[in-house]
Design a protein around this motif. Structure first.
Motif, PDB file in Angstrom:
ATOM      1  N   VAL A  44       0.837  -1.204   0.000  1.00 47.24           N
ATOM      2  CA  VAL A  44       0.000   0.000   0.000  1.00 47.24           C
ATOM      3  C   VAL A  44       0.870   1.251   0.000  1.00 47.24           C
ATOM      4  CG1 VAL A  44      -0.222   0.063   2.524  1.00 47.24           C
ATOM      5  CG2 VAL A  44      -1.981   1.134   1.111  1.00 47.24           C
ATOM      6  N   GLU A  45       2.039   1.170   0.661  1.00 52.81           N
ATOM      7  CA  GLU A  45       2.949   2.314   0.693  1.00 52.81           C
ATOM      8  C   GLU A  45       3.590   2.549  -0.675  1.00 52.81           C
ATOM      9  OE1 GLU A  45       3.006   4.154   3.192  1.00 52.81           O
ATOM     10  OE2 GLU A  45       2.279   2.909   4.844  1.00 52.81           O
ATOM     11  N   GLN A  46       3.673   1.490  -1.487  1.00 53.34           N
ATOM     12  CA  GLN A  46       4.223   1.615  -2.831  1.00 53.34           C
ATOM     13  C   GLN A  46       3.161   2.014  -3.855  1.00 53.34           C
ATOM     14  OE1 GLN A  46       6.710  -1.900  -3.891  1.00 53.34           O
ATOM     15  NE2 GLN A  46       6.223  -2.616  -1.842  1.00 53.34           N
ATOM     16  N   GLY A  47       1.898   2.088  -3.406  1.00 51.54           N
ATOM     17  CA  GLY A  47       0.815   2.422  -4.323  1.00 51.54           C
ATOM     18  C   GLY A  47       0.388   1.262  -5.194  1.00 51.54           C
ATOM     19  N   LEU A  48       0.707   0.019  -4.784  1.00 52.86           N
ATOM     20  CA  LEU A  48       0.343  -1.144  -5.583  1.00 52.86           C
ATOM     21  C   LEU A  48      -1.174  -1.339  -5.609  1.00 52.86           C
ATOM     22  CD1 LEU A  48       2.908  -3.969  -4.680  1.00 52.86           C
ATOM     23  CD2 LEU A  48       2.742  -2.664  -6.798  1.00 52.86           C
ATOM     24  N   ILE A  51      -7.533   0.608   5.031  1.00 58.53           N
ATOM     25  CA  ILE A  51      -6.092   0.660   5.281  1.00 58.53           C
ATOM     26  C   ILE A  51      -5.441   1.708   4.379  1.00 58.53           C
ATOM     27  CG2 ILE A  51      -3.933  -0.642   5.033  1.00 58.53           C
ATOM     28  CD1 ILE A  51      -5.600  -3.150   5.859  1.00 58.53           C
ATOM     29  N   ALA A  52      -5.849   1.729   3.115  1.00 58.09           N
ATOM     30  CA  ALA A  52      -5.284   2.697   2.168  1.00 58.09           C
ATOM     31  C   ALA A  52      -5.571   4.128   2.591  1.00 58.09           C
ATOM     32  CB  ALA A  52      -5.824   2.439   0.768  1.00 58.09           C
ATOM     33  N   CYS A  53      -6.695   4.333   3.274  1.00 57.96           N
ATOM     34  CA  CYS A  53      -7.093   5.679   3.722  1.00 57.96           C
ATOM     35  C   CYS A  53      -6.709   5.950   5.177  1.00 57.96           C
ATOM     36  CB  CYS A  53      -8.599   5.856   3.554  1.00 57.96           C
ATOM     37  SG  CYS A  53      -9.162   5.819   1.844  1.00 57.96           S
ATOM     38  N   ARG A  54      -5.963   5.018   5.785  1.00 62.92           N
ATOM     39  CA  ARG A  54      -5.542   5.138   7.185  1.00 62.92           C
ATOM     40  C   ARG A  54      -6.728   5.339   8.124  1.00 62.92           C
ATOM     41  NH1 ARG A  54      -0.703   8.333   5.355  1.00 62.92           N
ATOM     42  NH2 ARG A  54       1.093   6.964   5.574  1.00 62.92           N
ATOM     43  N   MET A  55      -7.792   4.592   7.890  1.00 67.96           N
ATOM     44  CA  MET A  55      -8.974   4.668   8.743  1.00 67.96           C
ATOM     45  C   MET A  55      -8.883   3.644   9.861  1.00 67.96           C
ATOM     46  SD  MET A  55     -11.999   5.141   5.892  1.00 67.96           S
ATOM     47  CE  MET A  55     -13.258   5.353   7.145  1.00 67.96           C
ATOM     48  N   GLN A  72      -5.845  11.355  11.223  1.00 73.87           N
ATOM     49  CA  GLN A  72      -4.812  10.697  10.422  1.00 73.87           C
ATOM     50  C   GLN A  72      -5.364  10.153   9.102  1.00 73.87           C
ATOM     51  OE1 GLN A  72      -3.257   7.376  12.666  1.00 73.87           O
ATOM     52  NE2 GLN A  72      -4.938   6.012  12.067  1.00 73.87           N
ATOM     53  N   GLU A  73      -6.678  10.232   8.877  1.00 71.16           N
ATOM     54  CA  GLU A  73      -7.260   9.733   7.636  1.00 71.16           C
ATOM     55  C   GLU A  73      -6.769  10.550   6.451  1.00 71.16           C
ATOM     56  OE1 GLU A  73     -11.497   9.559   8.036  1.00 71.16           O
ATOM     57  OE2 GLU A  73     -11.432   8.199   9.765  1.00 71.16           O
ATOM     58  N   CYS A  74      -6.669   9.889   5.309  1.00 74.47           N
ATOM     59  CA  CYS A  74      -6.108  10.550   4.135  1.00 74.47           C
ATOM     60  C   CYS A  74      -6.753  10.004   2.863  1.00 74.47           C
ATOM     61  CB  CYS A  74      -4.595  10.326   4.082  1.00 74.47           C
ATOM     62  SG  CYS A  74      -4.135   8.578   3.917  1.00 74.47           S
ATOM     63  N   ALA A  75      -6.412  10.598   1.732  1.00 75.54           N
ATOM     64  CA  ALA A  75      -6.837  10.058   0.441  1.00 75.54           C
ATOM     65  C   ALA A  75      -6.185   8.694   0.258  1.00 75.54           C
ATOM     66  CB  ALA A  75      -6.423  10.998  -0.680  1.00 75.54           C
ATOM     67  N   PRO A  76      -6.823   7.802  -0.483  1.00 75.05           N
ATOM     68  CA  PRO A  76      -6.267   6.449  -0.625  1.00 75.05           C
ATOM     69  C   PRO A  76      -4.854   6.454  -1.195  1.00 75.05           C
ATOM     70  CG  PRO A  76      -8.067   6.832  -2.193  1.00 75.05           C
ATOM     71  CD  PRO A  76      -8.093   7.948  -1.218  1.00 75.05           C
ATOM     72  N   ARG A  77      -3.967   5.723  -0.553  1.00 73.86           N
ATOM     73  CA  ARG A  77      -2.571   5.662  -0.973  1.00 73.86           C
ATOM     74  C   ARG A  77      -2.348   4.641  -2.079  1.00 73.86           C
ATOM     75  NH1 ARG A  77      -0.014   4.026   4.403  1.00 73.86           N
ATOM     76  NH2 ARG A  77      -2.099   3.134   4.692  1.00 73.86           N
ATOM     77  N   ALA A  78      -3.341   3.812  -2.348  1.00 77.18           N
ATOM     78  CA  ALA A  78      -3.237   2.810  -3.424  1.00 77.18           C
ATOM     79  C   ALA A  78      -4.653   2.527  -3.917  1.00 77.18           C
ATOM     80  CB  ALA A  78      -2.582   1.535  -2.917  1.00 77.18           C
ATOM     81  N   PRO A  79      -4.818   2.232  -5.203  1.00 75.03           N
ATOM     82  CA  PRO A  79      -6.155   1.933  -5.730  1.00 75.03           C
ATOM     83  C   PRO A  79      -6.616   0.538  -5.324  1.00 75.03           C
ATOM     84  CG  PRO A  79      -4.517   1.739  -7.470  1.00 75.03           C
ATOM     85  CD  PRO A  79      -3.788   2.253  -6.264  1.00 75.03           C
ATOM     86  N   VAL A  80      -7.904   0.415  -5.063  1.00 70.09           N
ATOM     87  CA  VAL A  80      -8.500  -0.858  -4.649  1.00 70.09           C
ATOM     88  C   VAL A  80      -9.667  -1.176  -5.577  1.00 70.09           C
ATOM     89  CG1 VAL A  80      -9.667  -2.108  -2.788  1.00 70.09           C
ATOM     90  CG2 VAL A  80      -7.823  -0.486  -2.243  1.00 70.09           C
ATOM     91  N   PHE A  81      -9.677  -2.416  -6.096  1.00 71.27           N
ATOM     92  CA  PHE A  81     -10.704  -2.835  -7.049  1.00 71.27           C
ATOM     93  C   PHE A  81     -11.350  -4.137  -6.585  1.00 71.27           C
ATOM     94  CE2 PHE A  81      -7.305  -0.659  -9.325  1.00 71.27           C
ATOM     95  CZ  PHE A  81      -7.981   0.295 -10.078  1.00 71.27           C
ATOM     96  N   ALA A 133     -18.980   1.919   5.437  1.00 72.40           N
ATOM     97  CA  ALA A 133     -17.610   1.907   5.961  1.00 72.40           C
ATOM     98  C   ALA A 133     -16.858   3.195   5.648  1.00 72.40           C
ATOM     99  CB  ALA A 133     -16.846   0.709   5.390  1.00 72.40           C
ATOM    100  N   GLY A 134     -17.454   4.074   4.879  1.00 75.36           N
ATOM    101  CA  GLY A 134     -16.826   5.355   4.568  1.00 75.36           C
ATOM    102  C   GLY A 134     -15.793   5.301   3.465  1.00 75.36           C
ATOM    103  N   VAL A 135     -15.818   4.238   2.643  1.00 74.06           N
ATOM    104  CA  VAL A 135     -14.795   4.098   1.595  1.00 74.06           C
ATOM    105  C   VAL A 135     -15.409   3.911   0.206  1.00 74.06           C
ATOM    106  CG1 VAL A 135     -12.982   3.258   3.130  1.00 74.06           C
ATOM    107  CG2 VAL A 135     -14.594   1.619   2.107  1.00 74.06           C
ATOM    108  N   ALA A 136     -16.636   4.355   0.014  1.00 73.07           N
ATOM    109  CA  ALA A 136     -17.299   4.167  -1.281  1.00 73.07           C
ATOM    110  C   ALA A 136     -16.499   4.791  -2.415  1.00 73.07           C
ATOM    111  CB  ALA A 136     -18.709   4.745  -1.234  1.00 73.07           C
ATOM    112  N   LYS A 137     -15.800   5.907  -2.142  1.00 70.51           N
ATOM    113  CA  LYS A 137     -15.026   6.571  -3.186  1.00 70.51           C
ATOM    114  C   LYS A 137     -13.603   6.029  -3.294  1.00 70.51           C
ATOM    115  CE  LYS A 137     -17.607  10.935  -2.911  1.00 70.51           C
ATOM    116  NZ  LYS A 137     -17.511  12.406  -2.670  1.00 70.51           N
TER     117      LYS A 137
END
Length: 435
Positions: A213-217, A236-240, A271-280, A299-303
């Motif tokens: 996730v830190e590499q943006g994979l 996890i990607a959004c640090r939630m 500490q929440e942020c924009a997603p650090r990696a795309p999730v599909f 869950a607050g991650v629809a976007k």
């Protein structure tokens, strides 16, 4: 309460990942944590206990150890429970429940042992205040846990309440849903959510010691069902924080300080942020995709997660760059796999419709699809079938033991390359003996 003995239980095989997570959450050095079979033990503060409840994705509960001593009979159990100062933790106006687990206990009846703990707690309150607290086995204010080995009794106070896998966002689900804690363990074991961990003496895998996730994979689940893996990944990607949408048992204990708890929640939100990696995610059943979308919204991650309908045997890679596939295909005791391979004999229905005996045709076609279209991807498959690599005619580069409830499984990692890696049937690699 700056020095509590805490125990955080987890599923078998997850202990090393949990220890890494606990160290991250509490800031304690690894040397101050004791990794035991089935969990992690540590000395920490009351504040740390609340932090673990709020942030842990791998633990089942956060327990405070109040007694640990030898026993030989039910009377010894009564005396040990009577000596605990329960009045420090809750009042006789609150209801409680006792739960007991055992390994190799010589006692003939665990129910009687449970009754002796219950009587000891109630009798102590009666002796101290003249009032006995009520027992409520359905919705107790307080949960007491007792664990018996062949010689030792350990008594715990539960700070969690409902188990930690109940994050508070899942309302829509299909058959045999994956627990959130197992989804988080899969993400950790794959190296996507934390650096890859290796056992002593094990050759480190050929991947960077940096979480994916830190590499943006990109992270992709082609059999996403109601969305457990992708929603965990997106948070996890959004640090939630995992527990921001639920209540905890510690909120009914005497040590609870609402001001401190609100502060911890505010720090987590900050500490929440924009997603650090795309999730599909995708699934054959559009009904399940709809469930996943609604769960993602709660869950607050629809976007932060991209969900689509589509057969895993036909879906092209999402995005432009290779990433990590994490697959928990329906199987065996759960549900048989569905898809193109089973369309001839069964109505199409995604994860909720069976197809053929052991899913062999589905997996061989899935492997062929991956070889032709997913070059550069790393695919991880959770399965109880130790012969799965042979069925798929793929050579695994890693296997990780993992449990899905009572089902012993393995996570197989396949490093996908362009073209077909298929060998003649007589030369198919035999999977190594499972650890």
């Amino acid at each position: 309460m700056n020095s509590l003995q805490l125990f955080v239980p987890c599923a078998a095989g997850v202990e090393s990942y949990l220890a890494h997570e606990v160290a991250q959450i509490t800031g304690l050095p690894a040397r101050d944590l004791q990794t035991l079979r089935g969990g992690v033990q540590l000395q920490a503060s009351w504040r740390a206990a609340m932090q673990l409840n709020l942030h842990s994705r791998l633990g089942m509960r956060v327990l405070i150890q109040l007694a640990h001593q030898p026993y030989a009979s039910e009377d010894d159990i009564y005396q040990a429970a009577s000596a605990v100062a329960w009045e420090m933790w809750f009042t006789p106006k609150q209801s409680f429940r006792v739960e007991i687990t055992a390994q190799h206990s010589p006692l003939k009846s665990l129910n009687f042992a449970t009754l002796r703990v219950k009587d000891a707690v109630a009798d102590r309150f009666r002796d101290k205040s003249g009032v006995r607290p009520d027992v409520d086995t359905q919705r107790p204010d307080v949960r007491v846990h007792a664990h018996l080995t062949d010689k030792m009794l350990t008594l715990y106070l539960d700070t969690t309440g409902e188990p930690l896998f109940k994050r508070g966002w899942r309302e829509d689900k299909g058959d045999a849903p994956l627990k959130e804690t197992l989804a988080a363990a899969m993400l950790a074991a794959s190296g996507w959510s934390m650096p890859v961990l290796t056992a002593p003496g094990e050759t480190p895998p050929s991947v960077p010691a940096v979480a994916g996730v830190e590499q943006g994979l990109p992270l992709y689940d082609p059999c996403c069902g109601s969305g457990t893996i992708v929603i965990e990944a997106a948070q996890i990607a959004c640090r939630m924080a995992a527990g921001l949408q639920r209540r905890f048992g510690f909120e009914k204990l005497r040590m609870y300080d609402a001001h401190v708890w609100r502060q911890l929640q505010d720090e987590a939100r900050a500490q929440e942020c924009a997603p650090r990696a795309p999730v599909f995610g995708s699934d054959l059943a559009f009904r399940m995709v709809d469930f996943a979308q609604r769960n993602a919204e709660r869950a607050g991650v629809a976007k932060a997660v991209n969900l689509r309908g589509g057969d895993a045997l036909q879906r092209m890679p999402p995005g432009d760059a290779p990433g990590v596939m994490l697959v928990n295909p329906p199987y065996g005791e759960r549900i048989e796999a569905g898809g193109v391979a089973g369309a001839a004999s069964l109505a199409r229905g995604g994860r909720e419709v069976g197809q053929v005996e052991d899913g062999g045709e589905f997996f061989s076609q899935l492997a062929s699809h991956w070889k032709h279209h997913y070059a550069g991807w790393r695919a991880w498959v959770l399965t109880p079938d130790l012969k799965l690599p042979g069925r798929m005619r793929l050579k695994e580069s890693r296997r990780v033991p993992m449990w899905n409830g009572p089902i012993e499984c393995r996570m197989f990692r396949f490093d996908l390359m362009a073209g077909s890696a298929r060998k003649p049937a007589a030369q198919v690699d035999q999977p190594p003996v499972a650890p």
